[in-house]
Design a protein around this motif. Structure first.
Motif, short mmCIF file in Angstrom:
data_model
loop_
_atom_site.label_atom_id
_atom_site.label_comp_id
_atom_site.label_asym_id
_atom_site.label_seq_id
_atom_site.Cartn_x
_atom_site.Cartn_y
_atom_site.Cartn_z
N VAL A 17 -57.54 15.97 119.45
CA VAL A 17 -56.35 15.42 118.74
C VAL A 17 -55.99 16.59 117.65
O VAL A 17 -56.82 17.26 117.33
N ASP A 18 -54.84 16.58 117.10
CA ASP A 18 -54.38 17.68 116.17
C ASP A 18 -53.30 16.89 115.07
O ASP A 18 -52.57 16.25 115.61
N PHE A 19 -53.64 17.14 114.03
CA PHE A 19 -52.54 16.62 112.97
C PHE A 19 -52.95 17.76 111.68
O PHE A 19 -53.88 18.53 111.72
N PRO A 20 -52.09 17.48 110.84
CA PRO A 20 -52.16 18.51 109.59
C PRO A 20 -53.21 18.09 108.77
O PRO A 20 -53.76 16.96 108.43
N LEU A 21 -53.95 19.19 108.18
CA LEU A 21 -55.05 19.17 106.87
C LEU A 21 -54.40 20.08 106.03
O LEU A 21 -53.93 21.07 106.03
N VAL A 22 -54.46 19.26 104.77
CA VAL A 22 -54.00 20.05 103.56
C VAL A 22 -55.22 20.15 102.55
O VAL A 22 -55.92 19.15 102.10
N HIS A 23 -55.25 21.59 102.19
CA HIS A 23 -56.58 21.58 101.36
C HIS A 23 -55.99 21.70 99.79
O HIS A 23 -55.25 22.71 99.23
N ALA A 24 -56.13 20.88 99.36
CA ALA A 24 -55.67 20.62 97.79
C ALA A 24 -56.19 19.32 97.11
O ALA A 24 -57.06 18.53 97.60
N SER A 25 -55.98 19.21 95.82
CA SER A 25 -56.61 18.14 95.09
C SER A 25 -55.58 16.94 95.20
O SER A 25 -54.33 17.08 95.29
N ALA A 26 -56.01 15.75 95.02
CA ALA A 26 -55.17 14.74 95.24
C ALA A 26 -54.40 14.30 93.98
O ALA A 26 -53.49 13.30 94.08
N GLU A 27 -54.76 15.04 92.99
CA GLU A 27 -54.26 14.92 91.58
C GLU A 27 -52.86 15.67 91.65
O GLU A 27 -52.18 15.48 90.45
N ALA A 28 -52.65 16.55 92.27
CA ALA A 28 -51.47 17.55 92.57
C ALA A 28 -51.12 17.84 93.97
O ALA A 28 -51.52 18.74 94.56
N VAL A 29 -50.47 16.85 94.98
CA VAL A 29 -50.56 16.80 96.29
C VAL A 29 -49.10 17.84 96.41
O VAL A 29 -48.10 17.58 96.15
N PRO A 30 -49.31 18.98 97.64
CA PRO A 30 -48.20 19.75 97.48
C PRO A 30 -47.36 19.29 98.84
O PRO A 30 -47.11 20.28 99.85
#
Length: 262
Positions: A112-125
């Motif tokens: 499967v393939d889906f987006p991964l976001v490297h970030a803090s949940a306190e400031a989601v880009p």
């Protein structure tokens, strides 16, 4: 969306507790996956908490097919992989690059393939109103400040969207001394004013029940349910000792909030 999305991660923007937790997870991720990956694989990734109660039993998320879903602190994305296999459009967000490396490996293995976001949940880009569901099984709602994450969840959800998360109950939190390896059957920490806890290895968060409800209401959420699972007599867990499991048969060790954005 590509497998990795959002602006380039900048550690300098992190709060002090987020930077501390990021460092902890970067060093602990391999050990965590070796220790608990078997439990998560056995449940198919579609189960809640430290005792892996099946979603089919609790029915927190309802039908996920065709829905845009953000996993708030996805770790190795076992949950999001299971959601993708059921027809959802997940996005996994995590503060630890090492955890996301494990996620990429497991995604490839699962096909499967889906987006991964490297970030803090306190400031989601990510843009406002991007998701039908924002959910978390421990993850960000344990290791990030709820006074920042709850407003972010509200911002990211579409009208009618579901916000659901599992975390340690306030009852367990105040019965577990910060310097102890086991939970106690006595009150050990202050209930009033609880917010930030630092045990020297990680920084985690919890609130009194009334404060959780006030925070949800201040951000426009309606409380639909508070699920307090009771551990069964034959339950085993790679996360919990025999003492901790026995405790969770008497008192709620974890709880799942189910909230709606009108």
């Amino acid at each position: 969306m590509p497998s990795d999305t959002g602006p380039r991660f900048d550690p300098a923007t992190l709060s002090a507790h987020a930077a501390s937790n990021r460092a902890m997870w970067e060093s602990y991720s391999d050990e965590y996956q070796a220790k608990h990956g078997g439990d998560l694989a056995a449940s198919g990734g579609f189960a809640w908490g430290t005792t892996q109660i099946p979603e089919s039993e609790l029915r927190v998320l309802d039908d996920v097919a065709g829905r845009d879903i953000l996993e708030f602190g996805c770790g190795a994305a076992q949950w999001s992989i299971a959601l993708a296999q059921r027809g959802a459009r997940p996005v996994g967000l995590d503060l630890s690059e090492r955890q996301l490396q494990h996620a990429r490996r497991l995604m490839a293995e699962a096909g499967v393939d889906f987006p991964l976001v490297h970030a803090s949940a306190e400031a989601v880009p990510l843009p406002d109103a991007s998701f039908d569901v924002v959910f978390c099984d421990h993850g960000a709602m344990t290791f990030a400040d709820p006074y920042r994450t709850v407003p972010e969840a509200a911002r990211l959800l579409r009208p009618g969207g579901l916000f659901a998360f599992n975390h340690h109950s306030p009852i367990e939190t105040i019965c577990w001394p910060l310097d102890a390896n086991e939970v106690s059957d006595r009150l050990a920490l202050d209930y009033f004013g609880m917010h930030v806890f630092d045990d020297g290895e990680e920084v985690f968060f919890n609130l009194p029940y009334g404060e959780w409800i006030r925070l949800f209401r201040a951000n426009g959420f309606v409380v639909e349910d508070l699920i307090e699972p009771q551990v069964k007599a034959d339950t085993t867990s790679s996360y919990r000792s025999a003492v901790s499991l026995a405790w969770a048969r008497r008192w709620p060790a974890e709880e799942i909030w189910r909230l709606r954005k009108p």
